[in-house]
Design a protein around this motif. Structure first.
Motif, PDB file in Angstrom:
ATOM      1  N   UNK A 168       0.846  -1.170   0.000  1.00 51.57           N
ATOM      2  CA  UNK A 168       0.000   0.000   0.000  1.00 51.57           C
ATOM      3  C   UNK A 168       0.894   1.236   0.000  1.00 51.57           C
ATOM      4  N   UNK A 169       0.641   2.126  -0.929  1.00 50.03           N
ATOM      5  CA  UNK A 169       1.400   3.359  -1.035  1.00 50.03           C
ATOM      6  C   UNK A 169       0.479   4.534  -0.711  1.00 50.03           C
ATOM      7  N   UNK A 170       1.048   5.590  -0.166  1.00 54.47           N
ATOM      8  CA  UNK A 170       0.292   6.734   0.317  1.00 54.47           C
ATOM      9  C   UNK A 170      -0.227   7.578  -0.851  1.00 54.47           C
ATOM     10  N   UNK A 171      -1.545   7.710  -0.947  1.00 59.65           N
ATOM     11  CA  UNK A 171      -2.152   8.505  -2.016  1.00 59.65           C
ATOM     12  C   UNK A 171      -2.081  10.001  -1.740  1.00 59.65           C
ATOM     13  N   UNK A 172      -2.106  10.388  -0.490  1.00 62.23           N
ATOM     14  CA  UNK A 172      -2.059  11.817  -0.137  1.00 62.23           C
ATOM     15  C   UNK A 172      -0.814  12.477  -0.715  1.00 62.23           C
ATOM     16  N   UNK A 173       0.267  11.724  -0.790  1.00 56.84           N
ATOM     17  CA  UNK A 173       1.526  12.262  -1.305  1.00 56.84           C
ATOM     18  C   UNK A 173       1.828  11.755  -2.712  1.00 56.84           C
ATOM     19  N   UNK A 174       0.815  11.224  -3.389  1.00 58.55           N
ATOM     20  CA  UNK A 174       0.952  10.819  -4.777  1.00 58.55           C
ATOM     21  C   UNK A 174       1.859   9.624  -5.010  1.00 58.55           C
ATOM     22  N   UNK A 175       2.057   8.794  -3.989  1.00 60.18           N
ATOM     23  CA  UNK A 175       3.019   7.707  -4.128  1.00 60.18           C
ATOM     24  C   UNK A 175       2.477   6.525  -4.927  1.00 60.18           C
ATOM     25  N   UNK A 176       1.175   6.254  -4.864  1.00 59.55           N
ATOM     26  CA  UNK A 176       0.617   5.208  -5.722  1.00 59.55           C
ATOM     27  C   UNK A 176       0.781   5.613  -7.178  1.00 59.55           C
ATOM     28  N   UNK A 177       0.458   6.856  -7.490  1.00 56.08           N
ATOM     29  CA  UNK A 177       0.633   7.342  -8.863  1.00 56.08           C
ATOM     30  C   UNK A 177       2.096   7.282  -9.284  1.00 56.08           C
ATOM     31  N   UNK A 178       3.013   7.617  -8.368  1.00 59.01           N
ATOM     32  CA  UNK A 178       4.445   7.567  -8.686  1.00 59.01           C
ATOM     33  C   UNK A 178       4.873   6.144  -9.037  1.00 59.01           C
ATOM     34  N   UNK A 179       4.323   5.147  -8.351  1.00 58.31           N
ATOM     35  CA  UNK A 179       4.629   3.750  -8.674  1.00 58.31           C
ATOM     36  C   UNK A 179       4.069   3.411 -10.055  1.00 58.31           C
ATOM     37  N   UNK A 213       8.840  -8.285   5.402  1.00 56.71           N
ATOM     38  CA  UNK A 213       7.485  -8.724   5.078  1.00 56.71           C
ATOM     39  C   UNK A 213       7.435  -9.381   3.699  1.00 56.71           C
ATOM     40  N   UNK A 214       8.287  -8.909   2.781  1.00 55.80           N
ATOM     41  CA  UNK A 214       8.289  -9.424   1.416  1.00 55.80           C
ATOM     42  C   UNK A 214       9.668  -9.971   1.076  1.00 55.80           C
ATOM     43  N   UNK A 215       9.703 -10.911   0.135  1.00 61.19           N
ATOM     44  CA  UNK A 215      10.947 -11.557  -0.282  1.00 61.19           C
ATOM     45  C   UNK A 215      11.212 -11.269  -1.754  1.00 61.19           C
ATOM     46  N   UNK A 216      12.481 -11.378  -2.164  1.00 57.20           N
ATOM     47  CA  UNK A 216      12.857 -11.206  -3.569  1.00 57.20           C
ATOM     48  C   UNK A 216      12.054 -12.191  -4.415  1.00 57.20           C
ATOM     49  N   UNK A 217      11.513 -11.688  -5.519  1.00 58.32           N
ATOM     50  CA  UNK A 217      10.727 -12.510  -6.432  1.00 58.32           C
ATOM     51  C   UNK A 217       9.241 -12.503  -6.139  1.00 58.32           C
ATOM     52  N   UNK A 218       8.849 -12.033  -4.967  1.00 59.28           N
ATOM     53  CA  UNK A 218       7.432 -12.015  -4.598  1.00 59.28           C
ATOM     54  C   UNK A 218       6.686 -10.977  -5.427  1.00 59.28           C
ATOM     55  N   UNK A 219       5.463 -11.308  -5.805  1.00 57.92           N
ATOM     56  CA  UNK A 219       4.583 -10.400  -6.536  1.00 57.92           C
ATOM     57  C   UNK A 219       3.558  -9.865  -5.535  1.00 57.92           C
ATOM     58  N   UNK A 220       3.421  -8.545  -5.491  1.00 58.93           N
ATOM     59  CA  UNK A 220       2.556  -7.896  -4.505  1.00 58.93           C
ATOM     60  C   UNK A 220       1.577  -6.978  -5.239  1.00 58.93           C
ATOM     61  N   UNK A 221       0.308  -7.067  -4.883  1.00 58.93           N
ATOM     62  CA  UNK A 221      -0.717  -6.214  -5.478  1.00 58.93           C
ATOM     63  C   UNK A 221      -0.561  -4.781  -4.986  1.00 58.93           C
ATOM     64  N   UNK A 222      -0.824  -3.832  -5.856  1.00 59.45           N
ATOM     65  CA  UNK A 222      -0.843  -2.415  -5.489  1.00 59.45           C
ATOM     66  C   UNK A 222      -2.285  -2.077  -5.128  1.00 59.45           C
ATOM     67  N   UNK A 223      -2.529  -1.749  -3.891  1.00 54.88           N
ATOM     68  CA  UNK A 223      -3.889  -1.457  -3.425  1.00 54.88           C
ATOM     69  C   UNK A 223      -4.380  -0.137  -4.019  1.00 54.88           C
ATOM     70  N   UNK A 224      -5.582  -0.189  -4.584  1.00 52.74           N
ATOM     71  CA  UNK A 224      -6.256   0.997  -5.101  1.00 52.74           C
ATOM     72  C   UNK A 224      -7.732   0.872  -4.751  1.00 52.74           C
ATOM     73  N   UNK A 225      -8.381   1.998  -4.498  1.00 54.03           N
ATOM     74  CA  UNK A 225      -9.813   1.983  -4.203  1.00 54.03           C
ATOM     75  C   UNK A 225     -10.572   1.434  -5.403  1.00 54.03           C
ATOM     76  N   UNK A 226     -11.638   0.696  -5.136  1.00 60.82           N
ATOM     77  CA  UNK A 226     -12.429   0.136  -6.226  1.00 60.82           C
ATOM     78  C   UNK A 226     -12.969   1.218  -7.158  1.00 60.82           C
ATOM     79  N   UNK A 227     -13.331   2.374  -6.613  1.00 61.02           N
ATOM     80  CA  UNK A 227     -13.898   3.408  -7.483  1.00 61.02           C
ATOM     81  C   UNK A 227     -12.890   3.927  -8.508  1.00 61.02           C
TER      82      UNK A 227
END
Length: 174
Positions: free
Chosen positions: A1-12, A41-55
């Motif tokens: 999960x990346x912080x939307x208030x600081x535009x970090x999801x968009x930056x990713x 929490x995560x290991x090399x090679x792991x695939x992780x979903x980027x959380x975004x609001x459904x809307x």
């Protein structure tokens, strides 16, 4: 999960953010030593979903008949990405590298990879390079100065100064 208030999801999603730091859960971690007593929490090679609001991702949530899943507009995840299902997220990252380090060991290059923007400030031909937290107009003299403010805004005042041990995750958008 990346912080939307600081535009970090968009930056990713735009490919500007390719590194993130997460504070280690235990205080007895020594990055330059074999005594690392916490696990990332995560290991090399792991695939992780980027959380975004459904809307924000409605077009990816259509079922075969072209309708949105009936429960989605009523769910807590409709406007709060803390409650979304990872398997419904259209974007993922792959973890490329993980290491423990002290927060203030961050380089200027990594500050940019964390999402700090490079810009200019000044006027009438007196321009200088400046660094910015995404979605904010306050310029900073160095990338580290901007990152120090950003990490305090995300994790609480005093985070930078306390210099916690962090896990540095490098990743790429899948």
């Amino acid at each position: 999960m990346f912080n939307d208030r600081f535009g970090l999801t968009d930056a990713v999603l735009e490919g500007r953010k390719t590194v993130t730091r997460r504070i280690a859960n235990r205080k007895d971690i020594y990055p330059n030593d074999a005594r690392i007593l916490a696990e990332p929490q995560y290991q090399v090679g792991e695939i992780v979903a980027i959380a975004e609001c459904y809307d924000k991702i409605m077009e990816t949530l259509l079922v075969p008949n072209g309708m949105v899943r009936a429960w989605i507009p009523e769910s807590a995840g409709f406007r709060n990405k803390m409650f979304v299902k990872a398997e419904l997220m259209p974007n993922q990252i792959e973890i490329l590298d993980v290491r423990a380090e002290w927060l203030d060991d961050i380089t200027d290059e990594d500050c940019i990879k964390e999402g700090v923007k490079i810009g200019k400030c000044g006027n009438d031909g007196n321009w200088m390079t400046a660094y910015y937290i995404p979605n904010y107009s306050q310029p900073y003299v160095s990338a580290r100065d901007a990152f120090a403010v950003l990490i305090d805004k995300i994790n609480g005042k005093g985070t930078w100064e306390s210099n916690p041990c962090v896990f540095r995750y490098e990743f790429k958008l899948k």
